[in-house]
Design a protein around this motif. Structure first.
Motif, PDB file in Angstrom:
ATOM      1  N   ILE A 322     -14.581   2.645  -6.446  1.00  0.00           N
ATOM      2  CA  ILE A 322     -14.443   3.862  -7.264  1.00  0.00           C
ATOM      3  C   ILE A 322     -13.308   3.718  -8.274  1.00  0.00           C
ATOM      4  CG2 ILE A 322     -13.987   6.346  -7.166  1.00  0.00           C
ATOM      5  CD1 ILE A 322     -15.106   6.285  -4.283  1.00  0.00           C
ATOM      6  N   SER A 409       2.754  -1.063  -2.277  1.00  0.00           N
ATOM      7  CA  SER A 409       3.692  -2.148  -1.971  1.00  0.00           C
ATOM      8  C   SER A 409       5.029  -1.612  -1.479  1.00  0.00           C
ATOM      9  CB  SER A 409       3.980  -2.983  -3.213  1.00  0.00           C
ATOM     10  OG  SER A 409       2.810  -3.380  -3.842  1.00  0.00           O
ATOM     11  N   HIS A 430      -1.645  -3.129   3.633  1.00  0.00           N
ATOM     12  CA  HIS A 430      -1.011  -3.831   2.517  1.00  0.00           C
ATOM     13  C   HIS A 430      -1.568  -5.245   2.420  1.00  0.00           C
ATOM     14  CE1 HIS A 430       2.878  -5.501   0.556  1.00  0.00           C
ATOM     15  NE2 HIS A 430       2.006  -5.136  -0.353  1.00  0.00           N
ATOM     16  N   ILE A 527       4.847  -7.682 -13.408  1.00  0.00           N
ATOM     17  CA  ILE A 527       4.673  -6.898 -12.169  1.00  0.00           C
ATOM     18  C   ILE A 527       6.041  -6.559 -11.582  1.00  0.00           C
ATOM     19  CG2 ILE A 527       3.812  -6.977  -9.783  1.00  0.00           C
ATOM     20  CD1 ILE A 527       1.445  -8.501 -10.703  1.00  0.00           C
TER      21      ILE A 527
HETATM   22  P1  NAI Z   1      -3.852  -2.458 -11.328  1.00  0.00           P
HETATM   23  O1  NAI Z   1      -3.132  -1.755 -12.434  1.00  0.00           O
HETATM   24  O2  NAI Z   1      -4.383  -3.816 -11.566  1.00  0.00           O
HETATM   25  O3  NAI Z   1      -5.079  -1.556 -10.852  1.00  0.00           O
HETATM   26  C1  NAI Z   1      -5.011  -0.183 -10.593  1.00  0.00           C
HETATM   27  C2  NAI Z   1      -6.374   0.409 -10.908  1.00  0.00           C
HETATM   28  O4  NAI Z   1      -6.431   1.739 -10.429  1.00  0.00           O
HETATM   29  C3  NAI Z   1      -6.692   0.488 -12.405  1.00  0.00           C
HETATM   30  O5  NAI Z   1      -7.904  -0.161 -12.667  1.00  0.00           O
HETATM   31  C4  NAI Z   1      -6.783   1.977 -12.699  1.00  0.00           C
HETATM   32  O6  NAI Z   1      -7.756   2.282 -13.707  1.00  0.00           O
HETATM   33  C5  NAI Z   1      -7.171   2.516 -11.354  1.00  0.00           C
HETATM   34  N1  NAI Z   1      -6.830   3.914 -11.179  1.00  0.00           N
HETATM   35  C6  NAI Z   1      -5.700   4.547 -11.561  1.00  0.00           C
HETATM   36  N2  NAI Z   1      -5.767   5.848 -11.184  1.00  0.00           N
HETATM   37  C7  NAI Z   1      -6.942   6.021 -10.559  1.00  0.00           C
HETATM   38  C8  NAI Z   1      -7.579   7.135  -9.948  1.00  0.00           C
HETATM   39  N3  NAI Z   1      -7.012   8.325  -9.936  1.00  0.00           N
HETATM   40  N4  NAI Z   1      -8.792   6.955  -9.399  1.00  0.00           N
HETATM   41  C9  NAI Z   1      -9.384   5.749  -9.419  1.00  0.00           C
HETATM   42  N5  NAI Z   1      -8.821   4.667  -9.991  1.00  0.00           N
HETATM   43  C10 NAI Z   1      -7.621   4.807 -10.552  1.00  0.00           C
HETATM   44  O7  NAI Z   1      -2.855  -2.420 -10.087  1.00  0.00           O
HETATM   45  P2  NAI Z   1      -2.819  -3.399  -8.833  1.00  0.00           P
HETATM   46  O8  NAI Z   1      -1.931  -4.531  -9.127  1.00  0.00           O
HETATM   47  O9  NAI Z   1      -4.198  -3.656  -8.387  1.00  0.00           O
HETATM   48  O10 NAI Z   1      -2.070  -2.485  -7.768  1.00  0.00           O
HETATM   49  C11 NAI Z   1      -2.725  -1.452  -7.055  1.00  0.00           C
HETATM   50  C12 NAI Z   1      -1.892  -1.087  -5.850  1.00  0.00           C
HETATM   51  O11 NAI Z   1      -1.752  -2.243  -5.033  1.00  0.00           O
HETATM   52  C13 NAI Z   1      -0.485  -0.638  -6.160  1.00  0.00           C
HETATM   53  O12 NAI Z   1      -0.123   0.362  -5.241  1.00  0.00           O
HETATM   54  C14 NAI Z   1       0.350  -1.896  -5.957  1.00  0.00           C
HETATM   55  O13 NAI Z   1       1.680  -1.634  -5.641  1.00  0.00           O
HETATM   56  C15 NAI Z   1      -0.381  -2.520  -4.787  1.00  0.00           C
HETATM   57  N6  NAI Z   1      -0.209  -3.951  -4.626  1.00  0.00           N
HETATM   58  C16 NAI Z   1      -0.230  -4.804  -5.695  1.00  0.00           C
HETATM   59  C17 NAI Z   1      -0.086  -6.181  -5.516  1.00  0.00           C
HETATM   60  C18 NAI Z   1      -0.153  -7.124  -6.670  1.00  0.00           C
HETATM   61  O14 NAI Z   1       0.195  -8.307  -6.504  1.00  0.00           O
HETATM   62  N7  NAI Z   1      -0.597  -6.705  -7.824  1.00  0.00           N
HETATM   63  C19 NAI Z   1       0.113  -6.747  -4.170  1.00  0.00           C
HETATM   64  C20 NAI Z   1       0.025  -5.776  -3.105  1.00  0.00           C
HETATM   65  C21 NAI Z   1      -0.093  -4.436  -3.344  1.00  0.00           C
END
Ligand code: NAI
Length: 705
Positions: A322, A409, A430, A527
């Protein structure tokens, strides 16, 4: 006759010796002695003209019995058994199905004929435990498949499918129908043909193919440069080619005995057993049942959401993916498709399987599609406000009893749970990037998470093939909280006189696959930068801070994706090249900050990078954020590239000695003040009383065979 773990029957003129030691026919002392007695019975039984060795249940034999690790070896030892099999005057046929690994494969190699079901896998994985095959494997395999190929199989420890094993010459036949019937037929054919059994040890080892040998040896020297076991395996295989068989076996024995008592083997054994230990969640009431999970929804199709959706689809779960944004949804779906297509192109995945996995992932822009999910994993932006909206919405539409997991995270899972009217159903899951590849899963419990929710996410970790570690809520949980310590010291070391390449070299020499600056460039510096900015309000003005990351990112240098970060990269290459512009930036920064640069020793880098983490690990244990040192170690082995042969940070600290670690921390406290270098009370106490995080029996090497 019947011996425990082994069944003996005679079918007209063929003895059927069946290993029956569930679940995987491990070669325990009972199994070894049972096999030896059954073999003797077959040899003295005048009806018997040939012998079939096979395994009951799902494997021929997966090898050594892990419950015997660390205990004094009991006879008969495996080499006695393999020698008795090979010397048998009656034909011995090994009938392989499922796994025939380690000692199991060595038994097959000592047999006179090897027939396998098509699903069988063979291999000698001993190096993964810091050991080497010690029952003739290094002497017999080269005689069958050549020294260079044997070196490749043995040093990689990989399993080899039956078809490839047949092509290589490691087995003689693949049974298309009933394996037992085919093995009996093969035994009778050998008897009818007459003559003496063909003994692998009597075969001449083909001369070494120098070019092929050097290629494998080069790869070992590069990828396994720190490891003792692959080096000794190579010595043993050379002996197979240069010495008569009996002397080769002696050489193998001699080399083999160096390994079980080596520190590397103890650490690898800890890594192996720890992986199983960690997945047994501590502190759960006996007999808590998991909630059934059939349908999964993932919210957010970005870097993490896409990888998480793949991880579930790979394990067979239907996933609703989603997104709030149509472009992001398309991009996410295309990345998933490209990732799968790359696996197909590499030959790692069949096209039909890719199609099945793609079909399981159903993209949508409608939140209501989460209504039927049993587990909903949120991976939207790392922003508490965005997460609040998502969880409030989920609370309205999700079915009662559904589990809500957040992939945050750093944010508080407890706060996120508070956005719903069902905090007992909220948990952290996580994942690590890339989520479809990395094995670590930190499952984060809050004070209110229900026990059956915890049991479920631990079970899901297993279904996904992950190493799930249960941790408590708190800034950065276990892994990122410790990592922050190391990152901070690395930046301080830069401004005091070091360089990214020196720090990376020290940590790769220690055994990490990559150093912190090369990892940053790979993951994308933006990041960490975004995260640093988001947490700027937490910094205290009086506490030392280094803003070098901000300066590098302000130049648009985000790492490999922009061609430059802490290093520069040639077009199309991932090899980091030291960049004078970065050195100049660092030197200039030191000057502006009034820090006099000095030569920094490798030892100082290692101590400050590792001991800062270990000290934090002790606090994490003291606070109960991780229940056991093994949980901390597994987080670091499976999520952060800590070398398995060092066992993990807490295991390593015990090895160094906590008194020494503690003294070093006090030394840095003296020099840099108490902000970052106050010893954790638990560490101080253990050091003062001469103890370690683990009981001595875990960390000290012991002879195991
Ligand atoms: P990202 O920016 O690549 O992806 C986030 C996605 O969520 C975007 O595609 C955005 O359009 C979507 N989104 C935003 N608001 C939304 C909503 N209300 N409903 C549905 N979709 C929505 O971010 P990323 O890197 O994937 O990070 C996501 C989560 O995972 C964060 O909490 C981050 O801290 C965590 N995380 C990230 C890691 C990494 O290496 N990038 C590693 C472990 C955890």
């Amino acid at each position: 006759m019947a011996a425990s773990a082994v069944d003996f029957q005679v079918d007209a003129d063929v003895a059927l010796i069946t290993l029956d030691n569930p679940p995987v026919n491990a070669l325990s002392q009972a199994a070894r002695s049972g096999l030896l007695s059954a073999l003797r019975a077959a040899l003295t039984d005048t009806r018997v003209r040939a012998i079939v060795l096979r395994g009951k249940g799902r494997a021929f034999s997966a090898g050594a019995d892990v419950t015997e690790f660390g205990t004094a070896p009991q006879r008969p030892h495996l080499p006695e058994l393999t020698e008795a099999i090979e010397r048998s005057d009656k034909f011995v046929v090994a009938a392989l199905h499922g796994s025939a690994l380690g000692g199991g494969f060595e038994i097959a190699l000592a047999s006179h004929y090897r027939i396998a079901a098509r699903d069988a896998k063979v291999g000698l994985p001993e190096v993964r435990l810091g050991l080497m095959p010690g029952a003739g494997g290094t002497q017999r395999l080269p005689r069958l498949i050549g020294a260079a190929q044997a070196l490749q199989w043995i040093t990689s420890g990989d399993s080899v499918e039956a078809a490839r094993a047949l092509e290589a010459g490691a087995i003689d036949e693949i049974a298309e129908g009933d394996l037992a019937a085919a093995a009996l037929a093969a035994a009778r054919r050998l008897v009818a043909r007459g003559g003496a059994p063909r003994r692998t040890g009597d075969l001449a080892a083909p001369p070494i193919d120098d070019a092929a040998w050097s290629a494998v040896e080069g790869a070992v020297a590069k990828k396994q440069r720190h490891l003792l076991a692959p080096r000794l395996c190579a010595d043993a295989i050379r002996a197979a080619v240069s010495l008569p068989f009996a002397q080769g076996l002696q050489r193998e024995r001699q080399l083999f005995l160096e390994l079980p008592a080596s520190p590397q083997a103890a650490a690898l054994r800890h890594a192996f057993l720890g992986e199983r230990e960690a997945t047994k969640a501590p502190g759960l009431p006996e007999g808590v049942a998991s909630r059934p999970i059939v349908r999964v929804a993932v919210i957010g199709a970005g870097t993490m959401g896409g990888g998480i959706a793949m991880a579930f689809a790979n394990a067979g779960f239907p996933v609703t993916l989603i997104e709030a944004d149509a472009t992001a949804l398309d991009r996410g779906r295309n990345i998933i498709r490209d990732n799968y297509a790359a696996s197909v192109a590499r030959g790692g995945l069949a096209q039909a399987e890719m199609d099945r996995r793609m079909e399981r992932i159903v993209p949508t822009l409608s939140f209501n599609d989460a209504a039927g999910a049993d587990l909903i994993v949120e991976a939207v932006f790392e922003d508490l406000e965005v997460k609040r909206k998502v969880f409030k919405q989920l609370d309205r539409i999700a079915r009662q009893g559904a589990i809500f997991a957040t992939n945050t995270s750093y944010l508080s899972v407890t706060s996120i749970a508070g956005f719903t009217r069902r905090p007992q159903d909220v948990v952290g899951m996580h994942f690590f990037s890339p989520a479809n590849v990395m094995r670590l899963l930190e499952n984060v419990r809050t004070a209110r998470t229900a026990p059956d929710v915890i049991a479920t996410v631990m079970q899901i970790g297993k279904s996904l093939g992950k190493v799930a570690v249960l941790v408590g809520d708190g800034d950065g949980f276990v892994g990122n909280r410790m990592l922050a310590q190391r990152t901070r010291e690395a930046y301080f070391l830069l401004e005091e006189g070091s360089t990214p390449q020196q720090i990376d070299r020290v940590l790769t020499d220690f055994g990490f696959a990559m150093g912190p600056f090369a990892v940053g460039d790979l993951a994308g510096l933006d990041i960490g930068w975004r995260n640093r900015n988001a947490r700027a309000h937490l910094r205290k003005a009086a506490v030392r801070d280094c803003d070098l990351l901000d300066q590098v990112c302000a130049l648009g240098r985000f790492g490999q994706k922009t061609g430059a970060g802490w290093y520069r990269y040639e077009k199309g290459s991932r090899t980091p090249i030291a960049d004078p512009a970065i050195e100049q930036l660092i030197v200039e920064h030191s000057r502006r900050s009034g820090i006099e640069r000095r030569p920094i020793s490798d030892d100082e880098i290692l101590e400050r990078c590792l001991y800062s983490m270990i000290n934090e690990g002790a606090r994490i244990l003291q606070e109960g954020v991780a229940a056991r040192p093994v949980d901390v170690d597994m987080v670091w082995l499976h999520g952060y590239g800590f070398p398995a042969w060092r066992g993990g940070p807490m295991f390593h600290a015990d090895r160094v000695g906590l008194a020494e670690v503690h003294a070093a921390i006090l030394k840095w406290k003296e020099r840099f003040g108490p902000d970052f270098w106050t010893p954790a009370p638990m560490l101080a106490e253990l050091a003062a009383t001469g103890r370690g995080f683990y009981p001595r029996s875990v960390t000290s090497p012991e002879i195991t065979c």
